[in-house]
Structure formats: structure tokens, C-alpha cells
Design a protein around this motif. Structure first.
Motif, PDB file in Angstrom:
ATOM      1  N   CYS A 123       0.837  -1.202   0.000  1.00 19.34           N
ATOM      2  CA  CYS A 123       0.000   0.000   0.000  1.00 19.34           C
ATOM      3  C   CYS A 123       0.873   1.253   0.000  1.00 19.34           C
ATOM      4  CB  CYS A 123      -0.931  -0.001   1.212  1.00 19.34           C
ATOM      5  SG  CYS A 123      -0.107   0.182   2.799  1.00 19.34           S
ATOM      6  N   ASP A 124       0.243   2.389  -0.212  1.00 21.28           N
ATOM      7  CA  ASP A 124       0.991   3.636  -0.279  1.00 21.28           C
ATOM      8  C   ASP A 124       1.688   3.965   1.040  1.00 21.28           C
ATOM      9  OD1 ASP A 124      -1.484   4.039   0.900  1.00 21.28           O
ATOM     10  OD2 ASP A 124      -1.869   5.936  -0.119  1.00 21.28           O
ATOM     11  N   ARG A 125       1.073   3.654   2.173  1.00 22.71           N
ATOM     12  CA  ARG A 125       1.695   3.931   3.476  1.00 22.71           C
ATOM     13  C   ARG A 125       2.952   3.086   3.687  1.00 22.71           C
ATOM     14  NH1 ARG A 125       1.132   2.044   8.933  1.00 22.71           N
ATOM     15  NH2 ARG A 125      -0.004   0.333   8.007  1.00 22.71           N
ATOM     16  N   CYS A 126       2.859   1.789   3.420  1.00 20.69           N
ATOM     17  CA  CYS A 126       4.023   0.910   3.566  1.00 20.69           C
ATOM     18  C   CYS A 126       5.092   1.246   2.532  1.00 20.69           C
ATOM     19  CB  CYS A 126       3.602  -0.554   3.442  1.00 20.69           C
ATOM     20  SG  CYS A 126       2.629  -1.135   4.849  1.00 20.69           S
ATOM     21  N   SER A 127       4.666   1.616   1.328  1.00 18.70           N
ATOM     22  CA  SER A 127       5.613   1.983   0.281  1.00 18.70           C
ATOM     23  C   SER A 127       6.439   3.192   0.702  1.00 18.70           C
ATOM     24  CB  SER A 127       4.876   2.304  -1.019  1.00 18.70           C
ATOM     25  OG  SER A 127       4.182   1.180  -1.494  1.00 18.70           O
ATOM     26  N   ARG A 128       5.778   4.214   1.264  1.00 20.40           N
ATOM     27  CA  ARG A 128       6.502   5.407   1.714  1.00 20.40           C
ATOM     28  C   ARG A 128       7.398   5.102   2.903  1.00 20.40           C
ATOM     29  NH1 ARG A 128       1.588   7.996   0.662  1.00 20.40           N
ATOM     30  NH2 ARG A 128       0.986   7.776   2.827  1.00 20.40           N
ATOM     31  N   GLU A 129       6.892   4.310   3.833  1.00 20.80           N
ATOM     32  CA  GLU A 129       7.647   4.003   5.042  1.00 20.80           C
ATOM     33  C   GLU A 129       8.910   3.195   4.753  1.00 20.80           C
ATOM     34  OE1 GLU A 129       6.817   1.608   9.190  1.00 20.80           O
ATOM     35  OE2 GLU A 129       5.153   2.632   8.208  1.00 20.80           O
ATOM     36  N   HIS A 130       8.861   2.331   3.738  1.00 21.15           N
ATOM     37  CA  HIS A 130       9.983   1.429   3.447  1.00 21.15           C
ATOM     38  C   HIS A 130      10.620   1.715   2.083  1.00 21.15           C
ATOM     39  CE1 HIS A 130       8.889  -0.809   6.992  1.00 21.15           C
ATOM     40  NE2 HIS A 130       7.642  -0.854   6.557  1.00 21.15           N
ATOM     41  N   LEU A 131      10.531   2.969   1.651  1.00 25.90           N
ATOM     42  CA  LEU A 131      11.025   3.352   0.329  1.00 25.90           C
ATOM     43  C   LEU A 131      12.489   2.992   0.115  1.00 25.90           C
ATOM     44  CD1 LEU A 131      10.501   4.743  -2.362  1.00 25.90           C
ATOM     45  CD2 LEU A 131      11.166   6.889  -1.268  1.00 25.90           C
ATOM     46  N   ARG A 132      13.338   3.283   1.055  1.00 29.59           N
ATOM     47  CA  ARG A 132      14.779   2.996   0.905  1.00 29.59           C
ATOM     48  C   ARG A 132      15.042   1.500   0.760  1.00 29.59           C
ATOM     49  NH1 ARG A 132      17.442   7.758   0.100  1.00 29.59           N
ATOM     50  NH2 ARG A 132      16.748   9.317   1.563  1.00 29.59           N
ATOM     51  N   ALA A 133      14.341   0.686   1.516  1.00 29.59           N
ATOM     52  CA  ALA A 133      14.516  -0.761   1.430  1.00 29.59           C
ATOM     53  C   ALA A 133      14.024  -1.279   0.081  1.00 29.59           C
ATOM     54  CB  ALA A 133      13.780  -1.462   2.570  1.00 29.59           C
ATOM     55  N   ILE A 134      12.915  -0.717  -0.405  1.00 30.80           N
ATOM     56  CA  ILE A 134      12.386  -1.129  -1.708  1.00 30.80           C
ATOM     57  C   ILE A 134      13.372  -0.759  -2.807  1.00 30.80           C
ATOM     58  CG2 ILE A 134      10.559  -0.696  -3.400  1.00 30.80           C
ATOM     59  CD1 ILE A 134       8.639  -0.332  -1.000  1.00 30.80           C
ATOM     60  N   GLU A 135      13.900   0.484  -2.764  1.00 34.91           N
ATOM     61  CA  GLU A 135      14.864   0.919  -3.771  1.00 34.91           C
ATOM     62  C   GLU A 135      16.145   0.100  -3.727  1.00 34.91           C
ATOM     63  OE1 GLU A 135      15.301   5.080  -2.913  1.00 34.91           O
ATOM     64  OE2 GLU A 135      13.756   5.609  -4.364  1.00 34.91           O
ATOM     65  N   SER A 136      16.517  -0.381  -2.547  1.00 31.09           N
ATOM     66  CA  SER A 136      17.726  -1.202  -2.397  1.00 31.09           C
ATOM     67  C   SER A 136      17.477  -2.651  -2.774  1.00 31.09           C
ATOM     68  CB  SER A 136      18.219  -1.148  -0.951  1.00 31.09           C
ATOM     69  OG  SER A 136      18.540   0.169  -0.595  1.00 31.09           O
ATOM     70  N   LYS A 137      16.221  -2.970  -3.144  1.00 25.36           N
ATOM     71  CA  LYS A 137      15.811  -4.311  -3.543  1.00 25.36           C
ATOM     72  C   LYS A 137      15.950  -5.325  -2.424  1.00 25.36           C
ATOM     73  CE  LYS A 137      16.147  -3.556  -8.351  1.00 25.36           C
ATOM     74  NZ  LYS A 137      14.888  -2.973  -8.656  1.00 25.36           N
ATOM     75  N   LEU A 138      15.740  -4.861  -1.181  1.00 25.63           N
ATOM     76  CA  LEU A 138      15.733  -5.776  -0.044  1.00 25.63           C
ATOM     77  C   LEU A 138      14.373  -6.469   0.012  1.00 25.63           C
ATOM     78  CD1 LEU A 138      17.343  -3.561   2.737  1.00 25.63           C
ATOM     79  CD2 LEU A 138      18.421  -5.427   1.493  1.00 25.63           C
ATOM     80  N   ASP A 139      14.368  -7.758   0.304  1.00 26.53           N
ATOM     81  CA  ASP A 139      13.109  -8.477   0.474  1.00 26.53           C
ATOM     82  C   ASP A 139      12.375  -7.911   1.682  1.00 26.53           C
ATOM     83  OD1 ASP A 139      13.609 -10.092  -1.666  1.00 26.53           O
ATOM     84  OD2 ASP A 139      14.276 -11.809  -0.494  1.00 26.53           O
ATOM     85  N   SER A 140      11.058  -7.960   1.663  1.00 25.29           N
ATOM     86  CA  SER A 140      10.258  -7.384   2.738  1.00 25.29           C
ATOM     87  C   SER A 140      10.506  -8.048   4.086  1.00 25.29           C
ATOM     88  CB  SER A 140       8.779  -7.439   2.384  1.00 25.29           C
ATOM     89  OG  SER A 140       8.375  -8.754   2.130  1.00 25.29           O
ATOM     90  N   GLU A 141      11.034  -9.245   4.101  1.00 23.53           N
ATOM     91  CA  GLU A 141      11.344  -9.892   5.391  1.00 23.53           C
ATOM     92  C   GLU A 141      12.465  -9.151   6.127  1.00 23.53           C
ATOM     93  OE1 GLU A 141      14.342 -13.445   3.998  1.00 23.53           O
ATOM     94  OE2 GLU A 141      12.193 -13.699   3.684  1.00 23.53           O
ATOM     95  N   TRP A 142      13.258  -8.328   5.427  1.00 21.20           N
ATOM     96  CA  TRP A 142      14.332  -7.548   6.047  1.00 21.20           C
ATOM     97  C   TRP A 142      13.845  -6.235   6.616  1.00 21.20           C
ATOM     98  CZ3 TRP A 142      19.098  -9.347   6.938  1.00 21.20           C
ATOM     99  CH2 TRP A 142      19.469 -10.510   6.279  1.00 21.20           C
ATOM    100  N   TRP A 143      12.615  -5.788   6.283  1.00 19.49           N
ATOM    101  CA  TRP A 143      12.121  -4.500   6.762  1.00 19.49           C
ATOM    102  C   TRP A 143      11.849  -4.624   8.210  1.00 19.49           C
ATOM    103  CZ3 TRP A 143       7.910  -3.329   2.587  1.00 19.49           C
ATOM    104  CH2 TRP A 143       8.478  -3.402   1.334  1.00 19.49           C
TER     105      TRP A 143
END
Length: 54
Positions: A34-54
């Protein structure tokens, strides 16, 4: 079927994925955030980290 965030469980209204939501492929599986999780974890998403690392 409405889209559901794979991180927090929020659901989108309607049958289409909102433009503010993001998708990613992790271990061959498509994930939706969702947009809230996307904004909160933007750096991890851009770094291509799997969501289990967030």
C-alpha cells in the motif's frame, strides 16, 4: 477482487490497483504494498531488499 497489502494487510477500494501502491517480485512471487508501507519502506524497496528484512 480488491488488492491487499502484503505487509500490513490494508485493502484497496475497487478492483484495480491504485497508482500510489507499489509491486515487487521477491523470490519469484509478486508482492503488493500500500501507499503507506511503500513510503515508510522506500529505501529498502529501492535497495531491492526483500520485505522480510524491513
Amino acid at each position: 477482487m480488491p488488492a491487499t497489502c502484503d505487509f500490513c494487510g490494508a485493502t484497496a477500494e475497487g478492483d484495480t490497483l491504485p497508482l500510489t501502491w507499489t509491486t515487487a517480485v521477491e523470490n519469484g512471487r509478486q508482492r503488493t504494498f500500500c501507499d503507506r508501507c511503500s513510503r515508510e519502506h522506500l529505501r529498502a524497496i529501492e535497495s531491492k531488499l526483500d520485505s522480510e528484512w524491513w
